[in-house]
Design an enzyme around this catalytic site. Sequence first.
Site, mmCIF file in Angstrom:
data_model
loop_
_atom_site.group_PDB
_atom_site.id
_atom_site.type_symbol
_atom_site.label_atom_id
_atom_site.label_comp_id
_atom_site.label_asym_id
_atom_site.label_seq_id
_atom_site.Cartn_x
_atom_site.Cartn_y
_atom_site.Cartn_z
ATOM 1 N N ILE A 151 0.771 -1.144 0.258
ATOM 2 C CA ILE A 151 0.312 0.004 -0.025
ATOM 3 C C ILE A 151 1.097 1.094 0.117
ATOM 4 C CG2 ILE A 151 -0.130 -0.292 2.346
ATOM 5 C CD1 ILE A 151 -2.871 1.099 1.744
ATOM 6 N N SER A 152 0.555 1.882 -0.944
ATOM 7 C CA SER A 152 1.878 3.468 -0.972
ATOM 8 C C SER A 152 1.362 4.604 0.244
ATOM 9 C CB SER A 152 1.251 3.836 -2.241
ATOM 10 O OG SER A 152 1.680 3.030 -3.267
#
Length: 236
Positions: free
Chosen positions: A72-73
């Site tokens: 997840i960025s």
Amino acid sequence: MAGDGRERERAAMVERVAELFAETAAQTGLPALDPRVRAALESVPRHRFVPDTWADAAYDDAALAIGRGQTISQPFIVALSVQLAEVGPDATVLEVGAGSGYQAAVLARLARRVYAIEIVPELAARAAATLAALGVQNAQVRAGDGHAGWPAHAPFDAIVVAAAAREPPPPLVAQLAPGGRMVVPVGPPGGRQDLLQLRRDAAGAVATVARLAVSFVPFTRAAPGGGGDASGPGEG
């Protein structure tokens, strides 16, 4: 999301994102976090999109592992990508590399409709389930190879790619509407990557600007003969 007990953590995360916008303004050309993007970040419970083992770190400004070699960025990068995509309330948006579904949830707060593709079926199913559990009704997730885009719903006002490609995938560029924007990290795994903003004009010409040096997981393609796209869960 009011009443989930994580409001202070989320507010602190958003303040850090705003600070990073100011710190990187000379490179990105964006002097401040847009109020609409800020509101979207404040309303999406990031802890719902990470594995339980990372729940305590959900509001750190950091990328987190979500399994199957994907992440997840970092919230700042999500905010920057979304803001560079210039997503208006009537926009139809394509996201490539949905991962956990967090960025799709942020985009759904800003756009009329979001179509998201994730190559790992397990992650696509999980993202769709999380979006559904949160009542997000204007985002749809499917499993498949995002290189080909989603022609049935093209053209798109904005396309956001969340994995590093060697070049902007031509099929995605072709699915941009006139005036449409694409945000895509380009560069080799472990090497220099740049977050590019592409804009297609009314005549079909595409202008490209490099906005920031970044580090993304590689853009993954389906194996030849792998059967193409598989339908994921429908509405998110």
